[in-house]
Write a protein that holds these residues in place. Structure first.
Motif, PDB file in Angstrom:
ATOM      1  N   TYR A 265       0.814  -1.127  -0.085  1.00  0.00           N
ATOM      2  CA  TYR A 265       0.141  -0.015   0.063  1.00  0.00           C
ATOM      3  C   TYR A 265       0.883   1.333   0.123  1.00  0.00           C
ATOM      4  CZ  TYR A 265       0.983  -1.503   4.853  1.00  0.00           C
ATOM      5  OH  TYR A 265       1.468  -1.898   6.067  1.00  0.00           O
ATOM      6  N   GLN A 266       2.141   1.150   0.267  1.00  0.00           N
ATOM      7  CA  GLN A 266       3.105   2.258   0.007  1.00  0.00           C
ATOM      8  C   GLN A 266       3.346   2.708  -1.379  1.00  0.00           C
ATOM      9  OE1 GLN A 266       6.316   1.765   2.909  1.00  0.00           O
ATOM     10  NE2 GLN A 266       5.130   1.852   4.650  1.00  0.00           N
ATOM     11  N   THR A 267       3.386   1.763  -2.246  1.00  0.00           N
ATOM     12  CA  THR A 267       3.723   2.044  -3.538  1.00  0.00           C
ATOM     13  C   THR A 267       2.316   1.935  -4.521  1.00  0.00           C
ATOM     14  OG1 THR A 267       4.268  -0.378  -3.946  1.00  0.00           O
ATOM     15  CG2 THR A 267       6.047   1.361  -3.326  1.00  0.00           C
ATOM     16  N   GLY A 268       1.823   2.925  -4.865  1.00  0.00           N
ATOM     17  CA  GLY A 268       0.544   3.066  -5.618  1.00  0.00           C
ATOM     18  C   GLY A 268      -0.574   2.878  -4.716  1.00  0.00           C
ATOM     19  N   PRO A 269      -1.856   2.916  -5.420  1.00  0.00           N
ATOM     20  CA  PRO A 269      -2.932   2.853  -4.775  1.00  0.00           C
ATOM     21  C   PRO A 269      -3.151   1.233  -3.954  1.00  0.00           C
ATOM     22  CG  PRO A 269      -3.488   3.936  -6.704  1.00  0.00           C
ATOM     23  CD  PRO A 269      -2.060   3.491  -6.960  1.00  0.00           C
ATOM     24  N   ILE A 270      -3.698   1.226  -2.771  1.00  0.00           N
ATOM     25  CA  ILE A 270      -3.768   0.162  -2.163  1.00  0.00           C
ATOM     26  C   ILE A 270      -4.872  -0.988  -3.009  1.00  0.00           C
ATOM     27  CG2 ILE A 270      -5.624   0.839  -0.738  1.00  0.00           C
ATOM     28  CD1 ILE A 270      -4.543  -1.070   1.607  1.00  0.00           C
ATOM     29  N   GLU A 271      -5.921  -0.288  -3.596  1.00  0.00           N
ATOM     30  CA  GLU A 271      -6.571  -0.811  -4.562  1.00  0.00           C
ATOM     31  C   GLU A 271      -6.284  -1.456  -5.744  1.00  0.00           C
ATOM     32  OE1 GLU A 271      -7.945   3.073  -5.501  1.00  0.00           O
ATOM     33  OE2 GLU A 271      -7.178   2.196  -3.954  1.00  0.00           O
ATOM     34  N   ARG A 272      -4.987  -1.219  -6.290  1.00  0.00           N
ATOM     35  CA  ARG A 272      -4.234  -1.564  -7.540  1.00  0.00           C
ATOM     36  C   ARG A 272      -3.452  -3.018  -7.153  1.00  0.00           C
ATOM     37  NH1 ARG A 272       0.090   2.325  -9.670  1.00  0.00           N
ATOM     38  NH2 ARG A 272      -1.841   3.418 -10.653  1.00  0.00           N
ATOM     39  N   VAL A 273      -3.871  -3.964  -7.710  1.00  0.00           N
ATOM     40  CA  VAL A 273      -3.519  -5.333  -7.774  1.00  0.00           C
ATOM     41  C   VAL A 273      -2.359  -5.464  -8.781  1.00  0.00           C
ATOM     42  CG1 VAL A 273      -5.350  -6.162  -6.485  1.00  0.00           C
ATOM     43  CG2 VAL A 273      -5.208  -6.469  -9.039  1.00  0.00           C
ATOM     44  N   GLY A 274      -1.510  -6.699  -8.653  1.00  0.00           N
ATOM     45  CA  GLY A 274      -0.268  -6.932  -9.609  1.00  0.00           C
ATOM     46  C   GLY A 274      -1.031  -7.040 -11.057  1.00  0.00           C
ATOM     47  N   ALA A 275      -2.142  -7.253 -11.280  1.00  0.00           N
ATOM     48  CA  ALA A 275      -2.584  -7.306 -12.552  1.00  0.00           C
ATOM     49  C   ALA A 275      -2.306  -6.014 -13.440  1.00  0.00           C
ATOM     50  CB  ALA A 275      -3.792  -7.897 -12.772  1.00  0.00           C
ATOM     51  N   TYR A 276      -2.227  -4.866 -12.539  1.00  0.00           N
ATOM     52  CA  TYR A 276      -2.058  -3.560 -13.279  1.00  0.00           C
ATOM     53  C   TYR A 276      -0.669  -3.630 -13.825  1.00  0.00           C
ATOM     54  CZ  TYR A 276      -0.952   1.575 -13.507  1.00  0.00           C
ATOM     55  OH  TYR A 276      -0.375   2.672 -13.950  1.00  0.00           O
ATOM     56  N   TYR A 277       0.201  -4.406 -13.497  1.00  0.00           N
ATOM     57  CA  TYR A 277       1.536  -4.390 -14.183  1.00  0.00           C
ATOM     58  C   TYR A 277       1.766  -5.570 -15.119  1.00  0.00           C
ATOM     59  CZ  TYR A 277       2.757  -1.193 -10.192  1.00  0.00           C
ATOM     60  OH  TYR A 277       2.721  -0.401  -9.534  1.00  0.00           O
ATOM     61  N   ALA A 278       1.073  -6.623 -14.822  1.00  0.00           N
ATOM     62  CA  ALA A 278       1.189  -7.886 -15.646  1.00  0.00           C
ATOM     63  C   ALA A 278       0.627  -7.772 -16.897  1.00  0.00           C
ATOM     64  CB  ALA A 278       0.416  -8.987 -14.822  1.00  0.00           C
ATOM     65  N   LYS A 279      -0.372  -6.814 -17.094  1.00  0.00           N
ATOM     66  CA  LYS A 279      -1.306  -6.995 -18.354  1.00  0.00           C
ATOM     67  C   LYS A 279      -0.402  -6.284 -19.498  1.00  0.00           C
ATOM     68  CE  LYS A 279      -3.128  -2.141 -17.847  1.00  0.00           C
ATOM     69  NZ  LYS A 279      -2.170  -1.658 -16.719  1.00  0.00           N
ATOM     70  N   ASP A 280       0.458  -5.546 -18.922  1.00  0.00           N
ATOM     71  CA  ASP A 280       1.669  -5.086 -20.118  1.00  0.00           C
ATOM     72  C   ASP A 280       2.458  -6.131 -20.776  1.00  0.00           C
ATOM     73  OD1 ASP A 280       0.515  -2.549 -19.776  1.00  0.00           O
ATOM     74  OD2 ASP A 280       1.512  -2.014 -18.070  1.00  0.00           O
ATOM     75  N   ILE A 281       2.715  -7.153 -19.851  1.00  0.00           N
ATOM     76  CA  ILE A 281       3.302  -8.204 -20.396  1.00  0.00           C
ATOM     77  C   ILE A 281       2.657  -9.322 -21.023  1.00  0.00           C
ATOM     78  CG2 ILE A 281       5.005 -10.351 -19.548  1.00  0.00           C
ATOM     79  CD1 ILE A 281       5.624  -8.466 -17.172  1.00  0.00           C
ATOM     80  N   LEU A 282       1.447  -9.821 -20.399  1.00  0.00           N
ATOM     81  CA  LEU A 282       0.698 -10.675 -20.916  1.00  0.00           C
ATOM     82  C   LEU A 282       0.008 -10.475 -22.477  1.00  0.00           C
ATOM     83  CD1 LEU A 282      -1.130 -13.520 -20.524  1.00  0.00           C
ATOM     84  CD2 LEU A 282      -2.938 -11.909 -19.651  1.00  0.00           C
ATOM     85  N   TRP A 283      -0.577  -9.267 -22.602  1.00  0.00           N
ATOM     86  CA  TRP A 283      -1.262  -9.228 -23.778  1.00  0.00           C
ATOM     87  C   TRP A 283      -0.322  -8.916 -24.894  1.00  0.00           C
ATOM     88  CZ3 TRP A 283      -5.650 -11.146 -22.567  1.00  0.00           C
ATOM     89  CH2 TRP A 283      -6.069 -10.974 -21.685  1.00  0.00           C
ATOM     90  N   PRO A 284       1.011  -8.379 -24.815  1.00  0.00           N
ATOM     91  CA  PRO A 284       1.741  -8.317 -25.985  1.00  0.00           C
ATOM     92  C   PRO A 284       2.607  -9.757 -26.251  1.00  0.00           C
ATOM     93  CG  PRO A 284       2.142  -6.589 -24.732  1.00  0.00           C
ATOM     94  CD  PRO A 284       1.287  -7.197 -23.790  1.00  0.00           C
ATOM     95  N   ASN A 285       2.699 -10.697 -24.963  1.00  0.00           N
ATOM     96  CA  ASN A 285       3.405 -11.574 -25.235  1.00  0.00           C
ATOM     97  C   ASN A 285       2.230 -12.653 -26.027  1.00  0.00           C
ATOM     98  OD1 ASN A 285       5.758 -11.187 -23.850  1.00  0.00           O
ATOM     99  ND2 ASN A 285       5.503 -12.511 -22.154  1.00  0.00           N
ATOM    100  N   ALA A 286       1.000 -12.449 -25.750  1.00  0.00           N
ATOM    101  CA  ALA A 286       0.113 -13.443 -26.400  1.00  0.00           C
ATOM    102  C   ALA A 286      -0.560 -13.000 -27.732  1.00  0.00           C
ATOM    103  CB  ALA A 286      -1.167 -13.595 -25.446  1.00  0.00           C
ATOM    104  N   GLY A 287      -0.107 -11.787 -28.044  1.00  0.00           N
ATOM    105  CA  GLY A 287      -0.668 -11.079 -29.324  1.00  0.00           C
ATOM    106  C   GLY A 287      -2.300 -10.799 -29.444  1.00  0.00           C
ATOM    107  N   VAL A 288      -2.804 -10.644 -28.298  1.00  0.00           N
ATOM    108  CA  VAL A 288      -4.296 -10.517 -28.402  1.00  0.00           C
ATOM    109  C   VAL A 288      -4.680  -9.530 -27.185  1.00  0.00           C
ATOM    110  CG1 VAL A 288      -4.805 -12.638 -29.328  1.00  0.00           C
ATOM    111  CG2 VAL A 288      -4.569 -12.387 -26.671  1.00  0.00           C
ATOM    112  N   GLY A 289      -5.486  -8.970 -26.942  1.00  0.00           N
ATOM    113  CA  GLY A 289      -6.196  -8.227 -26.000  1.00  0.00           C
ATOM    114  C   GLY A 289      -7.381  -8.799 -25.130  1.00  0.00           C
TER     115      GLY A 289
END
Length: 418
Positions: A265-289
């Motif tokens: 909760y000290q880095t970014g909003p507490i309600e932000r979860v890891g997916a906020y960062y992961a999406k920028d890896i998942l979708w380019p890796n998979a070539g879909v959205g």
């Protein structure tokens, strides 16, 4: 929708569709198994090998999530008649399954083995319960728990509840909206003969169940079960000769985390979860959205975890998760069904592996529901989603699994029908 075939040999495009899940297996989802995790694990592994149409001796790699009371991979391998060229047992909670599939691809790509079995075996109700109230205690307090238990954060619900409470305050999400996650998953489970809970629940049922840890009601929480699950991964070119249509692996993100794990909760909003960062890896890796996904398996240790994952992976805008899960989109027959087996809230708790198994069966167009078996030995799906009926998603081609260890850490995977 048809997806492009990539010929670019750069990473990660080169790995798209190169590997596949070819076998899945599980035990019964139960309470009071009266079996060791070793016996449960070998049961699931043999079922997965039979499902793939291979000999257990064809397995030369094995990975597992082994926290609490599981049994190490080499013991399992010996019991099923496999000799391993590579194995690894790890810890990591609900972000393990997709991450382990990524590791399996990596070790096969490196030439360390050719066919990897991944399993999770646990007596999660009768022996080591996550909250520490089972017949046997979990590991002694150490590591991060030295910090968290001082604040009364002993169970997952206690640790995650500040994230959930802040989210509701920040975005005005109502409890009845979140309760719809349980309602929808229970509808799916009612069409799943192997689900532990098959009852269909209402919003009132959820909100009138007792509070466990604010804002979590009893029915916001997953079922605890004894069970084992297993999947088998190998190269797609080998998969063509196996029993079923393969589930081709398009892309993976593994154990992507927020900048801090201990006090996230000290880095970014507490309600932000890891997916906020992961999406920028998942979708380019998979070539879909997100718009290309036909069905999701979003980790539902709690109703909130599924909703927050769907939101931060981009299936709806931040703050619109309540509307998304209560709109009908995630129902069978909706635009993008979620957890069509009933997931952790209803089918059984497996740290995410049952949701991968479900999406593999969905991509085969072979969900194991109550639809009649035809002369060809295959289910004749009716697409009638009323209670006790079908749970096969019509014309499904692409799925996403969204794993959750805690608000800070996630793994995810995109698969497509081969």
């Amino acid at each position: 929708m048809p997806l492009p075939t990539d010929t670019d040999v750069s990473t990660p495009k080169y790995l798209r569709d190169k590997y596949a899940i070819v076998g899945v297996g599980e035990t019964t989802y139960m309470r009071g198994s009266n079996m060791t995790t070793r016996a449960l694990g070998t049961w699931a592994l043999r079922n997965a090998a039979a499902d793939a149409g291979i000999r257990t001796s064809d397995i030369d790699g094995m990975l597992s999530y082994s926290n609490n009371d599981s049994t190490p991979a080499p013991f399992m391998a010996g019991d099923i008649g496999a000799r391993l060229d590579f194995y690894m047992d790890c810890i990591g909670g609900g972000s393990s399954t997709e991450a382990l599939i990524g590791i399996a691809i990596g070790v096969m790509e490196a030439g360390l083995c050719t066919c990897v079995a991944i399993f999770r075996a646990m007596n999660g109700f009768s022996q080591v319960r996550i909250g520490g109230t089972g017949a046997r205690s979990a590991a002694p307090i150490g590591g991060d728990m030295l910090h968290s238990r001082a604040y009364g954060w002993q169970s997952a619900g206690q640790m995650f509840s500040p994230t959930f409470m802040r989210y509701m305050y920040q975005h005005g999400t109502r409890p009845e909206q979140v309760a719809m996650v349980k309602v929808v998953h229970s509808e799916h489970a009612s069409n799943n003969p192997k689900a532990y809970y098959k009852k269909r629940y209402t919003v009132d049922d959820v909100l009138s169940s007792r509070i466990i840890c604010k804002p979590l009601h009893l029915l916001d929480c997953c079922v605890e079960t004894d069970n084992a699950t297993a999947i088998i991964v190998t190269r797609a070119d080998r998969a063509r000769d196996m029993r079923h249509t393969p589930a081709l692996i398009r892309g993976i993100v593994g154990r992507c985390s927020k900048p801090r794990m201990d006090m996230h909760y000290q880095t970014g909003p507490i309600e932000r979860v890891g997916a906020y960062y992961a999406k920028d890896i998942l979708w380019p890796n998979a070539g879909v959205g997100p718009e290309d996904i036909d069905a999701t398996g979003a980790y539902d240790a709690f109703t909130f975890t599924s909703m927050l994952q769907l939101e931060d992976y981009g299936f709806c805008k931040k703050g619109e998760g309540g509307e998304y899960v209560s709109s009908g989109i995630t129902r069978l027959g909706g635009r993008r069904p979620n957890n069509t087996s009933g997931g952790h809230l209803c089918e059984g708790y497996t740290h995410g592996m049952n949701m991968v198994i479900e999406n593999v069966r969905q991509l085969r167009h072979a969900a194991d529901d109550s639809c009649p078996i035809g002369p060809d030995g295959k289910r004749q799906h009716t697409y009638d989603y009323r209670e006790g009926g079908c749970r096969q998603v019509r014309a499904i081609e692409v799925t996403a699994n969204l794993g959750w260890a805690n608000p800070m850490t996630t793994s995810a995977m995109v698969m497509r029908r081969g």
